[in-house]
Every structure is written in C-alpha cells, then in structure tokens.
Design a protein around this motif. Structure first.
Motif, PDB file in Angstrom:
ATOM      1  N   PRO A 176      11.284 -34.638  19.999  1.00  0.00           N
ATOM      2  CA  PRO A 176      12.147 -34.728  20.548  1.00  0.00           C
ATOM      3  C   PRO A 176      13.345 -35.728  20.575  1.00  0.00           C
ATOM      4  N   GLU A 177      12.446 -37.223  20.346  1.00  0.00           N
ATOM      5  CA  GLU A 177      13.341 -38.297  20.765  1.00  0.00           C
ATOM      6  C   GLU A 177      14.222 -37.851  19.622  1.00  0.00           C
ATOM      7  N   LEU A 178      14.058 -37.780  17.834  1.00  0.00           N
ATOM      8  CA  LEU A 178      15.076 -38.129  17.084  1.00  0.00           C
ATOM      9  C   LEU A 178      16.006 -36.359  16.791  1.00  0.00           C
ATOM     10  N   GLY A 179      15.551 -35.564  18.363  1.00  0.00           N
ATOM     11  CA  GLY A 179      16.238 -34.448  17.770  1.00  0.00           C
ATOM     12  C   GLY A 179      16.473 -33.574  17.044  1.00  0.00           C
ATOM     13  N   ALA A 180      14.615 -33.220  15.730  1.00  0.00           N
ATOM     14  CA  ALA A 180      14.921 -32.576  14.855  1.00  0.00           C
ATOM     15  C   ALA A 180      14.035 -31.348  15.501  1.00  0.00           C
ATOM     16  N   ARG A 181      14.569 -30.494  15.485  1.00  0.00           N
ATOM     17  CA  ARG A 181      13.974 -28.959  15.971  1.00  0.00           C
ATOM     18  C   ARG A 181      14.460 -27.510  14.749  1.00  0.00           C
ATOM     19  N   ILE A 182      13.299 -26.973  14.975  1.00  0.00           N
ATOM     20  CA  ILE A 182      13.429 -25.809  13.977  1.00  0.00           C
ATOM     21  C   ILE A 182      14.520 -24.497  14.712  1.00  0.00           C
ATOM     22  N   VAL A 183      15.282 -23.910  14.121  1.00  0.00           N
ATOM     23  CA  VAL A 183      16.712 -23.703  15.075  1.00  0.00           C
ATOM     24  C   VAL A 183      15.902 -22.189  14.276  1.00  0.00           C
ATOM     25  N   THR A 184      15.387 -20.491  15.402  1.00  0.00           N
ATOM     26  CA  THR A 184      15.307 -19.410  14.971  1.00  0.00           C
ATOM     27  C   THR A 184      16.167 -18.189  15.576  1.00  0.00           C
ATOM     28  N   TYR A 185      15.933 -17.280  14.315  1.00  0.00           N
ATOM     29  CA  TYR A 185      16.900 -16.509  15.269  1.00  0.00           C
ATOM     30  C   TYR A 185      16.225 -14.916  15.203  1.00  0.00           C
ATOM     31  N   VAL A 186      16.127 -15.034  16.363  1.00  0.00           N
ATOM     32  CA  VAL A 186      14.474 -13.646  16.654  1.00  0.00           C
ATOM     33  C   VAL A 186      15.556 -11.928  16.934  1.00  0.00           C
ATOM     34  N   PRO A 187      15.185 -11.486  16.183  1.00  0.00           N
ATOM     35  CA  PRO A 187      15.847 -10.361  16.680  1.00  0.00           C
ATOM     36  C   PRO A 187      15.680  -9.567  17.684  1.00  0.00           C
ATOM     37  N   VAL A 188      17.013  -8.932  18.560  1.00  0.00           N
ATOM     38  CA  VAL A 188      16.464  -8.377  20.153  1.00  0.00           C
ATOM     39  C   VAL A 188      16.658  -6.474  20.399  1.00  0.00           C
ATOM     40  N   ASP A 189      16.759  -6.290  18.724  1.00  0.00           N
ATOM     41  CA  ASP A 189      16.127  -5.148  18.784  1.00  0.00           C
ATOM     42  C   ASP A 189      15.626  -4.643  17.500  1.00  0.00           C
ATOM     43  N   ALA A 190      14.892  -3.525  17.682  1.00  0.00           N
ATOM     44  CA  ALA A 190      14.406  -2.624  16.180  1.00  0.00           C
ATOM     45  C   ALA A 190      15.545  -2.868  15.022  1.00  0.00           C
ATOM     46  N   GLU A 191      16.767  -2.217  14.687  1.00  0.00           N
ATOM     47  CA  GLU A 191      18.025  -2.312  13.826  1.00  0.00           C
ATOM     48  C   GLU A 191      18.656  -3.691  13.256  1.00  0.00           C
ATOM     49  N   THR A 192      18.311  -4.482  14.319  1.00  0.00           N
ATOM     50  CA  THR A 192      18.681  -6.616  13.686  1.00  0.00           C
ATOM     51  C   THR A 192      17.486  -6.438  13.355  1.00  0.00           C
ATOM     52  N   ARG A 193      15.841  -6.136  13.362  1.00  0.00           N
ATOM     53  CA  ARG A 193      14.787  -6.468  12.559  1.00  0.00           C
ATOM     54  C   ARG A 193      14.925  -5.632  11.094  1.00  0.00           C
ATOM     55  N   GLU A 194      14.986  -4.924  10.747  1.00  0.00           N
ATOM     56  CA  GLU A 194      15.574  -3.688   9.660  1.00  0.00           C
ATOM     57  C   GLU A 194      16.570  -5.157   9.336  1.00  0.00           C
ATOM     58  N   ARG A 195      17.764  -4.911   9.819  1.00  0.00           N
ATOM     59  CA  ARG A 195      18.737  -4.822   8.963  1.00  0.00           C
ATOM     60  C   ARG A 195      18.407  -6.766   8.334  1.00  0.00           C
ATOM     61  N   LEU A 196      17.246  -7.664   8.724  1.00  0.00           N
ATOM     62  CA  LEU A 196      16.815  -8.656   8.278  1.00  0.00           C
ATOM     63  C   LEU A 196      16.259  -8.553   7.415  1.00  0.00           C
ATOM     64  N   GLU A 197      15.371  -7.752   7.693  1.00  0.00           N
ATOM     65  CA  GLU A 197      14.226  -7.354   6.410  1.00  0.00           C
ATOM     66  C   GLU A 197      14.747  -7.176   5.374  1.00  0.00           C
ATOM     67  N   LYS A 198      16.207  -6.262   5.320  1.00  0.00           N
ATOM     68  CA  LYS A 198      16.362  -5.821   4.091  1.00  0.00           C
ATOM     69  C   LYS A 198      17.322  -7.321   3.510  1.00  0.00           C
ATOM     70  N   LEU A 199      18.029  -8.019   4.838  1.00  0.00           N
ATOM     71  CA  LEU A 199      18.422  -9.129   3.795  1.00  0.00           C
ATOM     72  C   LEU A 199      17.320  -9.927   3.508  1.00  0.00           C
ATOM     73  N   TYR A 200      16.199 -10.273   3.527  1.00  0.00           N
ATOM     74  CA  TYR A 200      15.433 -10.770   3.172  1.00  0.00           C
ATOM     75  C   TYR A 200      15.217 -10.282   1.603  1.00  0.00           C
ATOM     76  N   ALA A 201      14.676  -8.638   1.122  1.00  0.00           N
ATOM     77  CA  ALA A 201      14.652  -8.189   0.235  1.00  0.00           C
ATOM     78  C   ALA A 201      15.719  -8.307  -0.856  1.00  0.00           C
ATOM     79  N   LEU A 202      16.989  -8.244   0.239  1.00  0.00           N
ATOM     80  CA  LEU A 202      18.075  -8.558  -0.744  1.00  0.00           C
ATOM     81  C   LEU A 202      18.888 -10.901  -1.700  1.00  0.00           C
ATOM     82  N   ALA A 203      17.734 -10.592  -0.590  1.00  0.00           N
ATOM     83  CA  ALA A 203      18.038 -12.328  -0.739  1.00  0.00           C
ATOM     84  C   ALA A 203      17.197 -12.709  -2.191  1.00  0.00           C
ATOM     85  N   GLY A 204      15.970 -11.596  -1.943  1.00  0.00           N
ATOM     86  CA  GLY A 204      15.113 -12.221  -3.101  1.00  0.00           C
ATOM     87  C   GLY A 204      14.817 -13.648  -3.866  1.00  0.00           C
ATOM     88  N   ASP A 205      15.126 -13.990  -5.102  1.00  0.00           N
ATOM     89  CA  ASP A 205      14.926 -15.776  -5.583  1.00  0.00           C
ATOM     90  C   ASP A 205      15.862 -16.225  -4.233  1.00  0.00           C
TER      91      ASP A 205
END
Length: 284
Positions: free
Chosen positions: A248-277
C-alpha cells in the motif's frame, strides 16, 4: 568509467543513433539538398523540444547537465530500443524512472500468482498506473500488450493514445475522465518526482482529451466497480475490477477483472485458449 570518458561515449552514441534515423521515420521531409546521413542536429533538438545549441554541446562532449526528462525525449526521438535506452541513461549517469528500467516488487511468487489467476485477467500496477507484469489473458484483453514497448505500458497512456485499447473500453470518454482524476489523486504525494512529471507532460503533449480533463482538477479514489470491455476476439466482457494490494505504501497492487456472469467467464476462457503461447499474437 570517468566522467570525461563517459561524456565522449555519450556524444558518440548520440551521433551514431542520429545518423541511422531517416527523416521519413520521424515524419520529416527528406528534401533535395540533404547531405547529412540521418537526421540533422537541429532536427533532433526540435523533435526533442531542446535548444539546438544545447544539443550541439551535448554531441561535443561539453560538461552540461542532462535531465531525465531530456534523456527520455531523446530516447523517443532517436527510436531507441530498451537496451539502447538503458545504455543512454547509463552513459549520462542517470537513473531511468520508467517501468522499463525495473519491475521492483514483482517477485517470482507474484508472477506465479498471476499465472494461476488465468483466465481471470490480472496485472501488477503501481500508483502511477505503470503495468509492471501481467498474465496471458490480460495481455490480450484490451490490445496485444506484448507488442507495446515497456516504457509505454501505462494504463493512462494507453487509454489516451493507443487506438485498440481505446476502442476496447466501452465507456471510453468517462473512463478517460476518471483516469485523469485518479492520476491527480495519486500524484499528490509525488509532485516533485521526475517520473510523475514526465508522465503528465507527455500526456498533455499527446492527448487534448487528457489536457482538458487534467484542467478539471477532479479527484477520484480507486475502488472496485463493474466494467465492460469489447474484446475483438471474443466480444463483450462484463467484469468486476478488484485491487489486491501488495504494498500500500508504494501503491503496488494486483489488478484483477473477475467475470460477473457465465457468458463472460466462457469468453475469458476462450480468450485464454486463443492466446496460447504468451509470446505470440492472438489470432482467431
């Protein structure tokens, strides 16, 4: 390396980099009478917003002070890659304040945590909104982040200057206003630090929208909220922005974007798979 030797090395390095850049690379006309290989000294001075005499002295190994702001401008004008940029700052006896020079606080454990969060997009950011590290899904959430130079991996810069990043944010105009307000709030404790002043100066120079929002003097605190992104590979994503504080003193943080619905979760999983390496560009 003595100071005098370092000045001569700096002068030679600047001349060599200047001579390899063509006018066309920086948007200048070549002209019929050009004899100088590469750029002229006055052209480098103009593009870097420094005096011609001052820059000439620099290439003549004169004993003059070179600020980090000027070194940053010269590095951009001369199209230096990360290794060349680091060499420039070393020869000048200065510390590069951009996130490209170091990723303090990003340990192997933090990197492993980012990877384990996939397909939830996650990155490590500091209070200046520099992106210090990120996982595979985040790399392709708003643009192909791997292709962005490390010194440009800053959320405020990308929001205001990167076309694909801008197009991916659904409420883009409102987000720009909020980002400027958040940056002003964060800057209160860093008003004299070169890296912060360089960031604001660059944004004011490159983005009329930022200049307008900055002059509003609005202040906004960072807090979690629902956001929407339009990813070019998988479509609309609705996520909750959550910060996990590392320091907190240096402002360092992990920024996360958590899906709010099943459709977004599925799309994020697809994006992860498409990213590959993570070293490759995402393709359909």
């Amino acid at each position: 390396m003595t100071t005098e030797i370092r000045r001569h090395e700096l002068a030679a390095f600047l001349r060599s980099r200047r001579e390899r850049i063509t006018p066309e690379q920086v948007g200048l006309p070549r002209g019929a009478r050009r004899r100088t290989p590469g750029l002229r000294r006055e052209e480098v001075a103009h593009l870097s917003a420094v005096g011609v005499t001052w820059y000439t002295w620099l290439e003549q190994s004169r004993d003059i002070h070179v600020s980090v702001q000027v070194l940053d401008a010269l590095a951009r004008t001369l199209l230096l890659d990360p290794g060349e940029r680091a060499h420039l700052f070393q020869l000048a006896g200065a510390t590069d304040p951009t996130p490209a020079s170091s990723c303090m606080g990003v340990t192997d454990a933090v990197r492993a945590l980012l990877d384990r969060l996939d397909p939830i997009p996650a990155s490590v950011q500091n209070s200046r909104y520099d992106i210090l590290a990120y996982n595979r899904t985040y790399a392709h959430l708003l643009c192909d982040l791997d292709t962005v130079p490390p010194e440009d991996r800053n959320c405020v810069i990308l929001m205001h200057t990167h076309p694909q990043w801008r197009e991916s944010v659904v409420e883009h105009d409102e987000s720009m206003r909020v980002m400027a307000a958040k940056l002003r709030a964060s800057m209160a404790g860093h008003l004299s630090e070169p890296a912060w002043k360089m960031l604001v100066k660059r944004l004011q120079s490159e983005s009329p929208a930022f200049r307008e929002n900055w002059e509003r003097y609005e202040i906004a605190a960072g807090r979690g909220k629902v956001k929407q992104f339009r990813n070019r590979h998988v479509g609309l994503l609705t996520v909750t922005h959550t910060d996990l504080w590392l320091n907190p003193e240096l402002g360092a943080r992990i920024v996360t974007y958590v899906p709010v619905d099943a459709e977004t979760r599925e799309r994020l999983e697809k994006l992860y798979a498409l990213a590959g390496d993570p070293r490759r560009t995402v393709t359909r």
